[in-house]
Enzyme design. Structure first.
Site, mmCIF file in Angstrom:
data_model
loop_
_atom_site.group_PDB
_atom_site.id
_atom_site.type_symbol
_atom_site.label_atom_id
_atom_site.label_comp_id
_atom_site.label_asym_id
_atom_site.label_seq_id
_atom_site.Cartn_x
_atom_site.Cartn_y
_atom_site.Cartn_z
ATOM 1 N N HIS A 1 0.866 -1.187 0.000
ATOM 2 C CA HIS A 1 0.000 0.000 0.000
ATOM 3 C C HIS A 1 0.900 1.235 0.000
ATOM 4 O O HIS A 1 1.615 1.471 0.973
ATOM 5 C CB HIS A 1 -0.912 -0.005 1.230
ATOM 6 C CG HIS A 1 -1.838 -1.189 1.257
ATOM 7 N ND1 HIS A 1 -3.075 -1.174 0.661
ATOM 8 C CD2 HIS A 1 -1.679 -2.431 1.763
ATOM 9 C CE1 HIS A 1 -3.661 -2.357 0.809
ATOM 10 N NE2 HIS A 1 -2.819 -3.143 1.478
ATOM 11 N N ASN B 1 -6.488 0.692 -2.768
ATOM 12 C CA ASN B 1 -7.300 1.419 -1.773
ATOM 13 C C ASN B 1 -6.645 2.748 -1.413
ATOM 14 O O ASN B 1 -6.367 3.043 -0.259
ATOM 15 C CB ASN B 1 -7.568 0.555 -0.526
ATOM 16 C CG ASN B 1 -6.312 0.107 0.181
ATOM 17 O OD1 ASN B 1 -5.237 0.065 -0.415
ATOM 18 N ND2 ASN B 1 -6.427 -0.231 1.452
ATOM 19 N N ASP C 1 -8.944 -4.871 -2.752
ATOM 20 C CA ASP C 1 -8.237 -5.122 -1.485
ATOM 21 C C ASP C 1 -8.615 -4.131 -0.389
ATOM 22 O O ASP C 1 -8.799 -2.943 -0.621
ATOM 23 C CB ASP C 1 -6.720 -5.097 -1.690
ATOM 24 C CG ASP C 1 -6.001 -5.561 -0.434
ATOM 25 O OD1 ASP C 1 -6.417 -6.567 0.150
ATOM 26 O OD2 ASP C 1 -5.032 -4.894 -0.020
ATOM 27 N N HIS D 1 -2.808 -12.413 0.976
ATOM 28 C CA HIS D 1 -2.571 -12.636 2.420
ATOM 29 C C HIS D 1 -3.399 -13.773 3.029
ATOM 30 O O HIS D 1 -4.218 -13.560 3.927
ATOM 31 C CB HIS D 1 -2.740 -11.341 3.224
ATOM 32 C CG HIS D 1 -3.888 -10.446 2.848
ATOM 33 N ND1 HIS D 1 -5.176 -10.899 2.712
ATOM 34 C CD2 HIS D 1 -3.921 -9.117 2.596
ATOM 35 C CE1 HIS D 1 -5.959 -9.891 2.388
ATOM 36 N NE2 HIS D 1 -5.220 -8.794 2.305
ATOM 37 N N ASP E 1 2.198 -7.084 2.424
ATOM 38 C CA ASP E 1 1.009 -6.292 2.773
ATOM 39 C C ASP E 1 1.428 -5.039 3.544
ATOM 40 O O ASP E 1 0.810 -4.668 4.552
ATOM 41 C CB ASP E 1 -0.023 -7.112 3.566
ATOM 42 C CG ASP E 1 -1.386 -6.413 3.628
ATOM 43 O OD1 ASP E 1 -1.564 -5.372 2.969
ATOM 44 O OD2 ASP E 1 -2.277 -6.927 4.329
HETATM 45 O O1 DOR Z 1 -4.270 -4.937 7.451
HETATM 46 C C1 DOR Z 1 -4.635 -4.473 6.388
HETATM 47 N N1 DOR Z 1 -4.322 -3.203 6.041
HETATM 48 N N2 DOR Z 1 -5.381 -5.210 5.579
HETATM 49 C C2 DOR Z 1 -5.935 -4.707 4.471
HETATM 50 O O2 DOR Z 1 -6.602 -5.436 3.764
HETATM 51 C C3 DOR Z 1 -5.772 -3.288 4.126
HETATM 52 C C4 DOR Z 1 -4.548 -2.745 4.728
HETATM 53 C C5 DOR Z 1 -4.506 -1.234 4.677
HETATM 54 O O3 DOR Z 1 -4.703 -0.680 3.598
HETATM 55 O O4 DOR Z 1 -4.196 -0.615 5.686
#
Ligand code: DOR
Length: 429
Positions: free
Chosen positions: A64, A96, A153, A232, A305
């Site tokens: 991310h 996202n 996601d 994940h 992740d």
């Molecule tokens: O732990 C997570 N953080 N799982 C996710 O699916 C999204 C991610 C986030 O964007 O912070």
């Protein structure tokens, strides 16, 4: 510029390459593989890389980057800096963002931000508009703009009909649907549902919330013939479902994060919000199943992740804190310490999970270590002992549960796009 990496272990299981020798790189291209004469070294910068490995650049296929929208937590550039420090020459960025990566403009914006960086960024676009699971995103336009996969996601693609259509479109250009597997109606919790959640009295998410979406997606992948990648993975039964689906020849692949193959939900007893993520940390039996799945090839990739969050937001009561932890700078060290040094995986298997398989899944060309090829390489020392120190991270965020952990194995340098990262600095080569 000419550089020579002396006596490095060149390793690429995809090429059946395993050779200890010198590597000569000029203008970002591999010019010579083999022991060099002293005169060849004269006008070159020489690195003594004995006992270090040189492998096709690692790819973290689940990151991310938070840009656009939360540049206070991470930007494309700081995320790429963090990736380079962790030993990655490429990342796939999750959609996202804010606004969501559901338009060609945003895909192009992310690619533009990364274009001069050593690290390649491959955007994963939203499968549905606003990741709401109601209407398809303009998938072909997104693909043409540079998206390499599709995912909502943060959540699963809500409607099975939308998922079916997304799969049918994605199949036309051979892109994977990357699914965050969680049935929303069962996932109204902040940790794994187990004895520990009962003791702590916290609302919890059962494994079956993940398993249901995994089985739905496998069935729809069989029905449509599309490629589905389970992001994940964290539940024991989900691993078994993927194993059986692969046996049937269904186009399914999976990734696991370092936290899901090392940590259990018992850590939540500390109420440290760096143990809060989605999917949640599970039980010892689940963690063990991740390791078996990695060993037998059911789980194809390791991905971080990497989910940056600000200190103010993470330092809230457990129930209110956001999900996620950063991982780009610890993934390799944890994988070497907990998988390779504990003899669960060989170094070759690790290279498959961090480099070869993510490229296969995302249709990114494989890196070949051969004279005349562009140098896109990760160098790591499997024996270097170091202590994780979040204050030294290149990431803008610091939310890691692995701070102060002693690890064995570290990235030493990366090379890509005529650039090198070594000893905390980038330079042109
Ligand atoms: O732990 C997570 N953080 N799982 C996710 O699916 C999204 C991610 C986030 O964007 O912070």
């Amino acid at each position: 510029m000419k550089i020579v990496l002396k006596q490095v272990n060149l390793l690429n299981p995809e090429q059946k390459l395993n050779l200890k020798c010198d590597l000569f790189i000029e203008d970002g291209v591999i010019r010579k593989i083999g022991d060099l004469k002293p005169e060849d070294l004269k006008s070159s910068k020489v690195y003594e890389f004995e006992n270090k490995y040189c492998v096709p650049g690692f790819v973290d296929m689940h990151v991310h980057l938070r840009e656009p929208g939360r540049e206070d937590e991470e930007t494309v550039v700081t995320g790429c800096n963090s990736a380079a420090a962790g030993g990655f020459t490429a990342v796939a960025s999750m959609p996202n963002t804010n606004p969501d990566t559901d338009s060609a403009e945003i895909v192009r914006f992310i690619k533009e931000k990364a274009k001069d960086h050593l690290v390649d960024v491959f955007p994963i676009a939203a499968a549905s508009l606003g990741r709401k699971g109601e209407a398809l995103a303009p998938m072909y336009e997104l693909y043409e703009a540079g998206a390499v996969g599709f995912s909502d996601d943060g959540v699963a693609i809500k409607s099975s009909l939308v998922l079916r259509h997304a799969m049918e479109y994605a199949k036309m250009f051979d892109a994977p649907i990357i699914e965050h597997c969680e049935d929303e109606s069962l996932a109204d919790g902040v940790m794994n549902e187990s004895v520990t959640s009962t003791i702590l009295g916290l609302p919890a998410i059962p494994n079956v919330a993940e398993d249901l979406i995994v089985i739905r997606d496998i069935m729809l992948a069989e029905f449509t013939g599309a490629k589905v990648h389970i992001a994940h993975i964290s539940s024991k039964n989900a691993v078994e479902l993927v194993r059986q689906a692969k046996k049937k020849g269904i186009n399914v692949t999976a990734e696991v994060t370092p936290h899901h193959f090392t940590l259990t939900d018992e850590t939540v007893k500390t109420f440290d919000t760096n143990y809060k993520m989605n999917p949640p940390l599970r039980t010892r039996a689940d963690v063990d199943a991740m390791i078996v799945g990695l060993k037998d090839g059911t789980i194809d990739c390791i991905a971080s992740d990497h989910a940056p969050h600000s200190i103010e937001e993470k330092e809230m009561e457990f129930i209110y804190a956001p999900n996620g932890i950063i991982g780009l700078e610890t993934t390799l060290g944890i994988a070497l310490s907990d998988l390779v040094h504990k003899k669960h995986l060989t170094i070759e298997q690790l290279v498959e999970k961090l480099s070869i398989n993510p490229r296969k899944i995302l249709n990114i060309p494989q890196v070949i270590i051969k004279e005349g090829e562009i140098a896109n390489l990760t160098f790591f020392d499997p024996e270097q002992i170091w202590t994780v120190d979040i204050t030294k991270f290149k990431s803008k965020s610091k939310n890691s549960p692995f701070d102060k952990r002693l690890l064995t194995g570290k990235s030493v340098a990366v090379i890509n796009k005529k650039k090198m990262y070594f000893e905390d600095k980038f330079f042109d080569i």
